[in-house]
Each structure stands twice: as structure tokens, then as C-alpha cells.
Motif scaffolding. Structure first.
Motif, PDB file in Angstrom:
ATOM      1  N   LYS A   1       0.045 -11.880   8.622  1.00 53.02           N
ATOM      2  CA  LYS A   1      -1.391 -12.126   8.427  1.00 53.02           C
ATOM      3  C   LYS A   1      -2.009 -11.027   7.565  1.00 53.02           C
ATOM      4  N   TYR A   2      -1.562  -9.797   7.764  1.00 51.04           N
ATOM      5  CA  TYR A   2      -2.089  -8.672   6.985  1.00 51.04           C
ATOM      6  C   TYR A   2      -1.805  -8.882   5.502  1.00 51.04           C
ATOM      7  N   GLN A   3      -0.586  -9.295   5.168  1.00 51.66           N
ATOM      8  CA  GLN A   3      -0.226  -9.517   3.767  1.00 51.66           C
ATOM      9  C   GLN A   3      -1.008 -10.671   3.166  1.00 51.66           C
ATOM     10  N   LYS A   4      -1.166 -11.749   3.919  1.00 44.96           N
ATOM     11  CA  LYS A   4      -1.932 -12.890   3.412  1.00 44.96           C
ATOM     12  C   LYS A   4      -3.369 -12.492   3.129  1.00 44.96           C
ATOM     13  N   GLU A   5      -3.970 -11.744   4.050  1.00 46.76           N
ATOM     14  CA  GLU A   5      -5.350 -11.289   3.861  1.00 46.76           C
ATOM     15  C   GLU A   5      -5.454 -10.359   2.657  1.00 46.76           C
ATOM     16  N   TYR A   6      -4.489  -9.486   2.515  1.00 48.14           N
ATOM     17  CA  TYR A   6      -4.512  -8.540   1.397  1.00 48.14           C
ATOM     18  C   TYR A   6      -4.438  -9.297   0.067  1.00 48.14           C
ATOM     19  N   ARG A   7      -3.577 -10.290   0.008  1.00 47.86           N
ATOM     20  CA  ARG A   7      -3.443 -11.073  -1.233  1.00 47.86           C
ATOM     21  C   ARG A   7      -4.717 -11.859  -1.538  1.00 47.86           C
ATOM     22  N   LYS A   8      -5.364 -12.379  -0.515  1.00 43.17           N
ATOM     23  CA  LYS A   8      -6.624 -13.099  -0.728  1.00 43.17           C
ATOM     24  C   LYS A   8      -7.702 -12.171  -1.266  1.00 43.17           C
ATOM     25  N   LYS A   9      -7.747 -10.958  -0.751  1.00 45.06           N
ATOM     26  CA  LYS A   9      -8.780 -10.004  -1.149  1.00 45.06           C
ATOM     27  C   LYS A   9      -8.480  -9.319  -2.484  1.00 45.06           C
ATOM     28  N   HIS A  10      -7.222  -9.358  -2.938  1.00 42.32           N
ATOM     29  CA  HIS A  10      -6.827  -8.652  -4.169  1.00 42.32           C
ATOM     30  C   HIS A  10      -6.089  -9.597  -5.127  1.00 42.32           C
TER      31      HIS A  10
END
Length: 160
Positions: A70-79
């Protein structure tokens, strides 16, 4: 004259901090200070079991709160710029790999076999030198390499 140090991280000569007592190993650059903290923490984890247990517990708690997927998915969405740059770089890496694969196919595959035919099998024999009157290390092992194919009789006599 100001005292200077050679930083353990960046290996540059920098002025020492006069307020620090003892042996200063790192300069004040942010990267070097991060390296200093990492080194301290690594040493502390090895020496202090209680500190190690606290750090592991803290990391487990953080991972429960922020699962990695989930952390990686969120990071990719934000960046999105990061995602685009990473994809472009991966395309370049893939292209380089395909070029390397083409080069490997071009290489002559039997080159090593032909070269190995030129290699010789040798026999090492102790070689005696007359060392009278010379300054020679007497316990040194000096050997003579003899071509096995030319001296096959010598080889057979040694095996017996």
C-alpha cells in the motif's frame, strides 16, 4: 593554525570543529552526518541488545500501520514524475540488455577451445643450483617447468 580532518565519508580534507572534543571523523556536510549516524546506529544495534529489540519493535509497528504494497502504491500515486522517470530508465536498461545479448551472439563461440589447444601441460621439477659462494636463500624452492609432451618419459618416471 586550524586543525583539519579527513572526513571518513567524503574523504575530503575539512577544517575540524573546535567545539568537538576528541577525535572528529566526519565533516559537517549533511551526507556525512547521515553516514555518521548510520555508523553509530549500526554499532549500537550490535552492542546493545535492548536498543536492538526496541528498534525491531518500532519497525514492526510501522509496518503494520503502513504495509509495503500500500505504501508503494500511494507513493506512486503521489509522485507521477517518479513513475515516468523510472519507466523511461527501465526502457533504457532493457534496450542495453538486448544490445548485450546481440553482442554475445556475435562472439565466436569456439575461440576458447582453439586457444586451449596451444596450452601445454607442464611438469614441475625441483631445480638444483650450485649456490657456493653466492648469497642465496637456501630454503627457496626453485622449479623447472618441462613440457610434458616433449618429456613424456620424464613424466612417466615421476609417476612410478
Amino acid at each position: 593554525m586550524k586543525k583539519t580532518i579527513i572526513c571518513k565519508n567524503c574523504c575530503k580534507q575539512k577544517p575540524a570543529n573546535p567545539r568537538l572534543k576528541g577525535n572528529q571523523l566526519y565533516c559537517s556536510a549533511p551526507n556525512c552526518q547521515r553516514a555518521r549516524k548510520r555508523a553509530w546506529q549500526k554499532q549500537k544495534m550490535i552492542q546493545d541488545s535492548q536498543y536492538h529489540e526496541q528498534q525491531v519493535a518500532c519497525l514492526k509497528k510501522w509496518r503494520k500501520t503502513y504495509p509495503l504494497d500500500k505504501y508503494q502504491k500511494e507513493y506512486r500515486k503521489k509522485h507521477p514524475d517518479y513513475v515516468k522517470r523510472n519507466r523511461d530508465l527501465q526502457k533504457k536498461r532493457n534496450a542495453n540488455q538486448s544490445k548485450k545479448a546481440e553482442l554475445i551472439k556475435i562472439v565466436k563461440m569456439d575461440a576458447l577451445k582453439k586457444q586451449s589447444e596451444k596450452l601445454y601441460t607442464c611438469v614441475m621439477n625441483p631445480y638444483k643450483i650450485d649456490s657456493s659462494g653466492k648469497i642465496v636463500k637456501m630454503d627457496a624452492l626453485i622449479v623447472q617447468l618441462a613440457d610434458l609432451h616433449k618429456n613424456i618419459d620424464l613424466f612417466l618416471s615421476l609417476r612410478i
